[in-house]
Design an enzyme around this catalytic site. Structure first.
Site, PDB file in Angstrom:
ATOM      1  N   THR A  19       0.831  -1.209   0.000  1.00 55.89           N
ATOM      2  CA  THR A  19       0.000   0.000   0.000  1.00 55.89           C
ATOM      3  C   THR A  19       0.861   1.254   0.000  1.00 55.89           C
ATOM      4  O   THR A  19       0.566   2.231  -0.701  1.00 55.89           O
ATOM      5  CB  THR A  19      -0.942   0.016   1.210  1.00 55.89           C
ATOM      6  OG1 THR A  19      -1.791  -1.142   1.161  1.00 55.89           O
ATOM      7  CG2 THR A  19      -1.813   1.267   1.222  1.00 55.89           C
TER       8      THR A  19
ATOM      9  N   LYS B  43      -7.925  -1.158  -5.019  1.00 59.38           N
ATOM     10  CA  LYS B  43      -7.639  -2.370  -4.256  1.00 59.38           C
ATOM     11  C   LYS B  43      -8.902  -3.224  -4.343  1.00 59.38           C
ATOM     12  O   LYS B  43      -9.849  -3.010  -3.580  1.00 59.38           O
ATOM     13  CB  LYS B  43      -7.285  -2.063  -2.802  1.00 59.38           C
ATOM     14  CG  LYS B  43      -6.756  -3.281  -2.038  1.00 59.38           C
ATOM     15  CD  LYS B  43      -6.282  -2.914  -0.640  1.00 59.38           C
ATOM     16  CE  LYS B  43      -5.805  -4.152   0.137  1.00 59.38           C
ATOM     17  NZ  LYS B  43      -4.497  -4.634  -0.358  1.00 59.38           N
TER      18      LYS B  43
ATOM     19  N   ASP C 196      -5.865   0.574   4.044  1.00 55.54           N
ATOM     20  CA  ASP C 196      -5.194   0.509   2.742  1.00 55.54           C
ATOM     21  C   ASP C 196      -6.005   1.252   1.680  1.00 55.54           C
ATOM     22  O   ASP C 196      -5.461   2.024   0.886  1.00 55.54           O
ATOM     23  CB  ASP C 196      -4.998  -0.943   2.312  1.00 55.54           C
ATOM     24  CG  ASP C 196      -3.999  -1.684   3.183  1.00 55.54           C
ATOM     25  OD1 ASP C 196      -3.341  -1.035   4.014  1.00 55.54           O
ATOM     26  OD2 ASP C 196      -3.865  -2.910   3.022  1.00 55.54           O
TER      27      ASP C 196
ATOM     28  N   GLU D 175      -3.682  -2.556  -6.561  1.00 56.25           N
ATOM     29  CA  GLU D 175      -2.938  -3.269  -5.515  1.00 56.25           C
ATOM     30  C   GLU D 175      -3.588  -4.617  -5.220  1.00 56.25           C
ATOM     31  O   GLU D 175      -4.793  -4.694  -4.979  1.00 56.25           O
ATOM     32  CB  GLU D 175      -2.900  -2.438  -4.230  1.00 56.25           C
ATOM     33  CG  GLU D 175      -2.141  -3.129  -3.104  1.00 56.25           C
ATOM     34  CD  GLU D 175      -2.297  -2.436  -1.757  1.00 56.25           C
ATOM     35  OE1 GLU D 175      -2.056  -3.095  -0.728  1.00 56.25           O
ATOM     36  OE2 GLU D 175      -2.664  -1.246  -1.741  1.00 56.25           O
TER      37      GLU D 175
ATOM     38  N   GLY E 201      -2.356  -9.435  -0.065  1.00 55.08           N
ATOM     39  CA  GLY E 201      -1.356 -10.392   0.397  1.00 55.08           C
ATOM     40  C   GLY E 201      -0.255 -10.584  -0.626  1.00 55.08           C
ATOM     41  O   GLY E 201       0.164  -9.642  -1.297  1.00 55.08           O
TER      42      GLY E 201
ATOM     43  N   ASN F 224      11.598  -2.265  -0.317  1.00 53.68           N
ATOM     44  CA  ASN F 224      11.057  -1.542   0.826  1.00 53.68           C
ATOM     45  C   ASN F 224      11.665  -2.090   2.113  1.00 53.68           C
ATOM     46  O   ASN F 224      11.601  -3.298   2.381  1.00 53.68           O
ATOM     47  CB  ASN F 224       9.532  -1.680   0.878  1.00 53.68           C
ATOM     48  CG  ASN F 224       8.930  -0.883   2.023  1.00 53.68           C
ATOM     49  OD1 ASN F 224       9.310   0.261   2.265  1.00 53.68           O
ATOM     50  ND2 ASN F 224       8.001  -1.482   2.740  1.00 53.68           N
TER      51      ASN F 224
ATOM     52  N   PRO G 181      13.656   3.671   2.451  1.00 54.14           N
ATOM     53  CA  PRO G 181      14.180   3.381   3.794  1.00 54.14           C
ATOM     54  C   PRO G 181      13.034   3.213   4.789  1.00 54.14           C
ATOM     55  O   PRO G 181      11.867   3.458   4.453  1.00 54.14           O
ATOM     56  CB  PRO G 181      15.009   4.621   4.110  1.00 54.14           C
ATOM     57  CG  PRO G 181      14.328   5.715   3.357  1.00 54.14           C
ATOM     58  CD  PRO G 181      13.824   5.093   2.083  1.00 54.14           C
ATOM     59  N   ARG G 182      13.358   2.804   5.978  1.00 48.86           N
ATOM     60  CA  ARG G 182      12.342   2.726   7.026  1.00 48.86           C
ATOM     61  C   ARG G 182      11.954   4.153   7.400  1.00 48.86           C
ATOM     62  O   ARG G 182      12.781   4.930   7.892  1.00 48.86           O
ATOM     63  CB  ARG G 182      12.909   1.999   8.257  1.00 48.86           C
ATOM     64  CG  ARG G 182      11.869   1.681   9.328  1.00 48.86           C
ATOM     65  CD  ARG G 182      10.916   0.607   8.861  1.00 48.86           C
ATOM     66  NE  ARG G 182       9.979   0.211   9.914  1.00 48.86           N
ATOM     67  CZ  ARG G 182       9.048  -0.722   9.775  1.00 48.86           C
ATOM     68  NH1 ARG G 182       8.933  -1.353   8.618  1.00 48.86           N
ATOM     69  NH2 ARG G 182       8.243  -1.030  10.760  1.00 48.86           N
ATOM     70  N   LEU G 183      10.703   4.518   7.141  1.00 50.72           N
ATOM     71  CA  LEU G 183      10.258   5.885   7.354  1.00 50.72           C
ATOM     72  C   LEU G 183       9.647   6.058   8.737  1.00 50.72           C
ATOM     73  O   LEU G 183       8.902   5.199   9.218  1.00 50.72           O
ATOM     74  CB  LEU G 183       9.229   6.279   6.286  1.00 50.72           C
ATOM     75  CG  LEU G 183       9.726   6.256   4.842  1.00 50.72           C
ATOM     76  CD1 LEU G 183       8.580   6.531   3.875  1.00 50.72           C
ATOM     77  CD2 LEU G 183      10.840   7.271   4.642  1.00 50.72           C
TER      78      LEU G 183
END
Length: 239
Positions: free
Chosen positions: A24, A45, A62, A123, A126, A183, A212-214
């Site tokens: 998402t 979605k 989502d 999207e 799963g 990601n 990156p980890r945001l």
């Protein structure tokens, strides 16, 4: 693909190496990036399991993210034809909630969205082979839509195997892998750059970017996480 069978240039199906790996986030970031290119963008979605009732309306996080990231304001029934309440495997929830998932109906909703937007990002739910009914799974849905696929690889231990197996499954359905996004799920992953390099050698599609980890609480509250993620994705690399 439009109703005449011609492939639309900016429509993509987003899948992932697993659930909870950032599909998402990436889908929403793609919508922002496409809007910046001047394209009217709409997220979709088709199936979402896990929704809360707020003021008489079902909301799924989502779906709400995709709606917020889209520049086209499309009806909820087109964006998410099958919105179910229980957060569990969709084929189980559909059976329990007496919902009949129809792939032709999903395709029809997608076709309606294509009349409103230049770019539609669909999207999945799963991973790539999640069951939807007793007969069909997410791979069947992707095949029904016939769109180029963008793969979200959740960077954590085991991601190389998951990514390569998913790429094989995509190819087995006759679908084209248009690009992939790395990601960062586990910021403490050992040899993260080496894992990305190994995937670049083995995946026959461009790396669109590494997110990156945001931080969930950014200094600028007016900028969403999806907008920040969009800065790490280059849609011009899509092929």
């Amino acid at each position: 693909m439009n109703k005449n069978g011609h492939l639309r240039q900016h429509d993509y199906f987003v899948t992932g190496t697993d659930t909870e790996i950032g599909k998402t986030l990436v889908s929403s970031a793609l919508l922002h990036a496409m809007t910046q290119q001047g394209w009217r963008s709409a997220g979709m979605k088709p199936i979402a399991a896990g929704a809360d009732l707020r003021e008489g309306i079902l909301h799924n996080d989502d779906v709400d993210s995709l709606l917020a990231a889209s520049s086209v304001r499309a009806p909820l029934e087109l964006v998410c034809p099958y919105l179910m309440q229980t957060p569990a495997a969709p084929h189980i929830v559909a059976q329990r909630e007496h919902v009949t998932i129809s792939l032709p109906h999903i395709r029809a909703c997608y076709q309606q969205l294509t009349t409103q937007a230049d770019a539609v990002v669909v999207e999945g739910v799963g991973g790539f082979c999640v069951p939807l009914t007793a007969q069909h799974d997410t791979a069947d849905m992707a095949q029904q839509l016939g769109l180029p696929v963008i793969l979200v690889v959740g960077l954590r231990l085991g991601c190389i195997n998951h990514a390569l197996l998913t790429a094989q499954a995509i190819a087995a359905r006759g679908l084209r892998l248009a690009g992939w996004v790395a990601n960062t799920v586990d910021p403490d992953m050992l040899y993260l750059a080496d894992n990305i390099a190994a995937l670049q050698m083995r995946l026959s599609a461009p790396l669109l970017g590494q997110i990156p980890r945001l931080d969930a609480s950014p200094p600028d509250a007016d900028v969403t996480m999806a907008q920040r993620a969009a800065a790490y994705i280059d849609v011009n690399l899509l092929k």
